[in-house]
Motif scaffolding. Sequence first.
Motif, PDB file in Angstrom:
ATOM      1  N   GLU A  42       0.819  -1.213   0.000  1.00 56.38           N
ATOM      2  CA  GLU A  42       0.000   0.000   0.000  1.00 56.38           C
ATOM      3  C   GLU A  42       0.848   1.256   0.000  1.00 56.38           C
ATOM      4  O   GLU A  42       1.899   1.308   0.611  1.00 56.38           O
ATOM      5  N   SER A  43       0.314   2.266  -0.663  1.00 54.23           N
ATOM      6  CA  SER A  43       0.896   3.593  -0.606  1.00 54.23           C
ATOM      7  C   SER A  43      -0.176   4.550  -0.088  1.00 54.23           C
ATOM      8  O   SER A  43      -0.270   4.758   1.116  1.00 54.23           O
ATOM      9  N   LEU A  44      -1.042   5.063  -0.954  1.00 55.66           N
ATOM     10  CA  LEU A  44      -1.993   6.082  -0.506  1.00 55.66           C
ATOM     11  C   LEU A  44      -2.960   5.597   0.565  1.00 55.66           C
ATOM     12  O   LEU A  44      -3.460   6.399   1.341  1.00 55.66           O
ATOM     13  N   THR A  76      -3.806  18.181  -2.627  1.00 52.92           N
ATOM     14  CA  THR A  76      -3.162  18.802  -3.778  1.00 52.92           C
ATOM     15  C   THR A  76      -2.631  17.720  -4.710  1.00 52.92           C
ATOM     16  O   THR A  76      -2.434  16.577  -4.301  1.00 52.92           O
ATOM     17  N   PRO A  77      -2.382  18.074  -5.976  1.00 48.01           N
ATOM     18  CA  PRO A  77      -1.825  17.099  -6.913  1.00 48.01           C
ATOM     19  C   PRO A  77      -0.471  16.570  -6.430  1.00 48.01           C
ATOM     20  O   PRO A  77       0.187  17.174  -5.573  1.00 48.01           O
ATOM     21  N   ASP A  78      -0.049  15.441  -7.003  1.00 45.23           N
ATOM     22  CA  ASP A  78       1.234  14.832  -6.651  1.00 45.23           C
ATOM     23  C   ASP A  78       2.362  15.834  -6.906  1.00 45.23           C
ATOM     24  O   ASP A  78       2.467  16.364  -8.009  1.00 45.23           O
ATOM     25  N   VAL A  97      -5.524  14.969  -8.108  1.00 47.39           N
ATOM     26  CA  VAL A  97      -6.147  14.340  -6.949  1.00 47.39           C
ATOM     27  C   VAL A  97      -7.240  13.390  -7.437  1.00 47.39           C
ATOM     28  O   VAL A  97      -7.982  13.704  -8.364  1.00 47.39           O
ATOM     29  N   GLY A  98      -7.310  12.215  -6.813  1.00 43.61           N
ATOM     30  CA  GLY A  98      -8.316  11.228  -7.168  1.00 43.61           C
ATOM     31  C   GLY A  98      -7.844  10.194  -8.173  1.00 43.61           C
ATOM     32  O   GLY A  98      -8.555   9.235  -8.461  1.00 43.61           O
ATOM     33  N   THR A  99      -6.629  10.370  -8.701  1.00 42.73           N
ATOM     34  CA  THR A  99      -6.053   9.376  -9.609  1.00 42.73           C
ATOM     35  C   THR A  99      -5.491   8.236  -8.767  1.00 42.73           C
ATOM     36  O   THR A  99      -4.630   8.457  -7.919  1.00 42.73           O
ATOM     37  N   ARG A 103      -9.860  13.673   1.000  1.00 38.82           N
ATOM     38  CA  ARG A 103      -8.772  12.713   1.178  1.00 38.82           C
ATOM     39  C   ARG A 103      -9.264  11.382   1.765  1.00 38.82           C
ATOM     40  O   ARG A 103      -8.940  10.305   1.268  1.00 38.82           O
ATOM     41  N   ALA A 104     -10.067  11.463   2.818  1.00 37.19           N
ATOM     42  CA  ALA A 104     -10.571  10.248   3.468  1.00 37.19           C
ATOM     43  C   ALA A 104     -11.458   9.445   2.529  1.00 37.19           C
ATOM     44  O   ALA A 104     -11.378   8.216   2.482  1.00 37.19           O
ATOM     45  N   GLN A 105     -12.317  10.117   1.772  1.00 36.42           N
ATOM     46  CA  GLN A 105     -13.214   9.418   0.846  1.00 36.42           C
ATOM     47  C   GLN A 105     -12.431   8.749  -0.279  1.00 36.42           C
ATOM     48  O   GLN A 105     -12.746   7.626  -0.657  1.00 36.42           O
ATOM     49  N   ILE A 106     -11.417   9.406  -0.788  1.00 36.51           N
ATOM     50  CA  ILE A 106     -10.592   8.827  -1.856  1.00 36.51           C
ATOM     51  C   ILE A 106      -9.863   7.592  -1.341  1.00 36.51           C
ATOM     52  O   ILE A 106      -9.826   6.553  -2.006  1.00 36.51           O
TER      53      ILE A 106
END
Length: 190
Positions: free
Chosen positions: A43-45, A129-131, A138-140, A162-165
């Motif tokens: 896992e990462s994100l 924020t984006p990577d 965000v969301g990818t 963030r939590a939902q993603i």
Amino acid sequence: MTGHPASPAEPTDARAAEYGDARSRDAELADVVACGFSIAVAESLTGGLVLASIVSVPGASAVLRGGVVAYDTELKHRVLGVDAALLAEFGPVDPRVAEQMARGARRIGTTEAGEAQIGVSTTGVAGPTPDPQTGTPVGTVFIGISSVRGDRSIAVHAHGDRAQIREWSVREAIRAVLEEARILGEHAHS
């Protein structure tokens, strides 16, 4: 064997309604434990949420070998064996990175009984924020799956905070494990 294209998993109204359905989530987790295939996670994100979700089910030790949280890009290479050149050129949020993370999880999940039968991984951008390395939005999210059938990735375009993603990514990872277990089970009985 790579070559399975990333397929998008866009939340639909029906799936979005299911997103918060705890009964459905619990049933999916119970099915993961009941599948009978050994599982390893990278896992990462999601930062350990996939592992924690599976461990929350009684009997998880029958299938769960373990996992790694490789949040740092360098750890994806050093611990999971993700190709350093791939990471340097495309960054950590890439379908091939997800596939190699899942393959690395299977390797790490090796015991005397052999390599873990299913490896699953998560990598993506939860925001806000984006990577910073690549500008990926965000969301990818990419979910990687590895088994004797080969390696593949699933593109998830998640929405929300963030939590939902992160939660959506966990759900998609669990669903990917269930689908792989279903296919492996069909092949075993044919």
